[in-house]
Design a protein around this motif. Structure first.
Motif, PDB file in Angstrom:
ATOM      1  N   LYS A 119      30.697  38.954  78.131  1.00 27.24           N
ATOM      2  CA  LYS A 119      31.058  39.395  76.791  1.00 27.24           C
ATOM      3  C   LYS A 119      31.639  40.791  76.892  1.00 27.24           C
ATOM      4  O   LYS A 119      30.938  41.750  77.201  1.00 27.24           O
ATOM      5  CB  LYS A 119      29.823  39.390  75.893  1.00 27.24           C
ATOM      6  CG  LYS A 119      29.339  38.023  75.498  1.00 27.24           C
ATOM      7  CD  LYS A 119      30.278  37.395  74.461  1.00 27.24           C
ATOM      8  CE  LYS A 119      29.737  36.061  73.969  1.00 27.24           C
ATOM      9  NZ  LYS A 119      30.641  35.450  72.955  1.00 27.24           N
TER      10      LYS A 119
ATOM     11  N   LYS B 208      40.007  37.642  71.076  1.00 27.71           N
ATOM     12  CA  LYS B 208      39.514  36.900  69.923  1.00 27.71           C
ATOM     13  C   LYS B 208      38.129  36.335  70.178  1.00 27.71           C
ATOM     14  O   LYS B 208      37.283  36.283  69.289  1.00 27.71           O
ATOM     15  CB  LYS B 208      40.498  35.780  69.581  1.00 27.71           C
ATOM     16  CG  LYS B 208      41.857  36.276  69.103  1.00 27.71           C
ATOM     17  CD  LYS B 208      42.793  35.125  68.811  1.00 27.71           C
ATOM     18  CE  LYS B 208      44.161  35.634  68.352  1.00 27.71           C
ATOM     19  NZ  LYS B 208      45.103  34.508  68.103  1.00 27.71           N
ATOM     20  N   ARG B 209      37.894  35.877  71.400  1.00 27.97           N
ATOM     21  CA  ARG B 209      36.578  35.337  71.750  1.00 27.97           C
ATOM     22  C   ARG B 209      35.653  36.403  72.325  1.00 27.97           C
ATOM     23  O   ARG B 209      34.483  36.137  72.587  1.00 27.97           O
ATOM     24  CB  ARG B 209      36.729  34.197  72.759  1.00 27.97           C
ATOM     25  CG  ARG B 209      37.414  32.959  72.176  1.00 27.97           C
ATOM     26  CD  ARG B 209      37.321  31.803  73.143  1.00 27.97           C
ATOM     27  NE  ARG B 209      38.103  32.037  74.350  1.00 27.97           N
ATOM     28  CZ  ARG B 209      38.041  31.268  75.435  1.00 27.97           C
ATOM     29  NH1 ARG B 209      37.195  30.241  75.468  1.00 27.97           N
ATOM     30  NH2 ARG B 209      38.785  31.523  76.480  1.00 27.97           N
TER      31      ARG B 209
ATOM     32  N   ASP C 115      40.275  37.599  76.639  1.00 29.12           N
ATOM     33  CA  ASP C 115      40.567  36.948  75.370  1.00 29.12           C
ATOM     34  C   ASP C 115      39.842  37.743  74.294  1.00 29.12           C
ATOM     35  O   ASP C 115      38.637  37.584  74.093  1.00 29.12           O
ATOM     36  CB  ASP C 115      40.090  35.494  75.400  1.00 29.12           C
ATOM     37  CG  ASP C 115      40.497  34.727  74.150  1.00 29.12           C
ATOM     38  OD1 ASP C 115      40.764  35.375  73.119  1.00 29.12           O
ATOM     39  OD2 ASP C 115      40.523  33.490  74.202  1.00 29.12           O
TER      40      ASP C 115
END
Length: 321
Positions: free
Chosen positions: A286, A263-264, A261
């Motif tokens: 991350k 965006k995150r 993802d």
């Protein structure tokens, strides 16, 4: 990259055999085998043992693996000779003639003029013979022969299995490993379907709710055309402990899922077990890289590797951690 000082060249048209974490290649010097230990990252070479009383016979090239042993074979008309060798430190002590098959009753006279071994179907136990009359197979257990193609094949045959699934309105093959095919089937009863290519058995698997939003982000598009910043891939692998993968059809399996993802800024992962019928707790890191949904996956031990859209990056998913 690892290397050793060794003048032997790998035979590009030679057959390859896999036993556990070791891969074996035929060298151009015909009685020499190269061994690549993937787990320990070691390369070595060894000579095939002499055939004792049969020194006049030609060398036996590597053709594959059968019953957990390396299999070697050659034809000296009108006989097919099979030798086996254990893959270990005492190779010479475990080098033995497995069988001699008379070809006269199995092949028509035109096929006996020029015969060579060009392939082997592991798990099925079938040798492929290239002849002037076409391509034949001989089953080692039953001794039955069959003509499979009218043309000669050349130096090497790569056996494969053809299959079909029941009529589906929408499906896409994600991965295939050890006789299992993993399909993405979002418009069926389940998101994923595992298909056993040998037994024709099927398993339907629903995506876990923790990552279902990623794979279902835009079902009006093709599966690989998700919303910008969302992508995923999955792989199937055998879950049988200490399995040599020679006959694990119908055994337990795992499905490794990795999604990203952008965006995150997260890459997530979870694994499904056929034994529990559940997905594991989702883990995440991350990571800004986007999984390549059409990329190939690779399995080494309990680690699964997925390609990122950035060409020089790989995601490693360690299932044991």
């Amino acid at each position: 990259m690892i290397s050793i000082e060794e003048p032997n060249a790998i035979m590009k048209s030679g057959h390859i055999a896999v036993l556990g974490d070791k891969v074996y290649f035929q060298c151009q010097y015909e009685d020499i085998i190269a061994e690549y230990n993937i787990g320990e990252q070691i390369i070595s070479v060894f000579d095939q043992p002499d055939e004792d009383e049969d020194k006049h016979l030609p060398y036996a090239p590597l053709v594959g693996v059968e019953d957990g042993m390396l299999l070697f074979s050659y034809v000296l008309e009108p006989r097919l000779y099979l030798w086996s060798m254990e893959a270990g430190p005492n190779r010479a002590e475990n080098w033995a003639r497995r069988s001699v098959i008379e070809l006269d009753p199995l092949l028509p006279p035109p096929a006996l003029l020029d015969v060579s071994v060009v392939g082997f179907a592991e798990g099925v136990g079938a040798i492929f013979l290239d002849t002037k009359a076409g391509l034949y197979t001989i089953e080692l257990n039953s001794g039955q022969s069959k003509k499979v193609h009218r043309k000669t094949s050349g130096e090497k045959v790569m056996p494969y299995m053809s299959f079909y699934t029941r009529d589906r309105s929408y499906c896409h093959i994600l991965d295939s490993w050890h006789g299992l095919g993993l399909f993405y089937t979002p418009k069926e009863h389940a998101d994923f379907t595992i298909y056993n290519l040998v037994t024709n058995r099927e398993w339907e698997i629903q995506a876990d709710h923790k990552f279902s939003d990623i794979i279902r982000s835009n079902e009006s598009k093709y599966w690989y055309e998700l919303d910008e910043g969302l992508s995923w891939n999955a792989a199937v692998l055998c879950a049988k402990d200490r399995c040599d993968h020679l006959d694990c059809h119908g055994g337990p399996f795992l499905v490794a899922f990795v999604g990203s993802d952008l965006k995150r800024g997260l890459t997530i992962a979870s694994v499904y077990s056929s034994e529990t019928g559940k997905w594991s707790d989702m883990i995440s890191v991350k990571q800004q890289d986007v999984i390549k949904p059409t990329g190939h996956s690779a399995v080494v031990g309990n680690k699964v590797y997925f390609l990122c859209k950035q060409d020089f990056k790989i995601i490693e998913y360690d299932l044991e951690m």
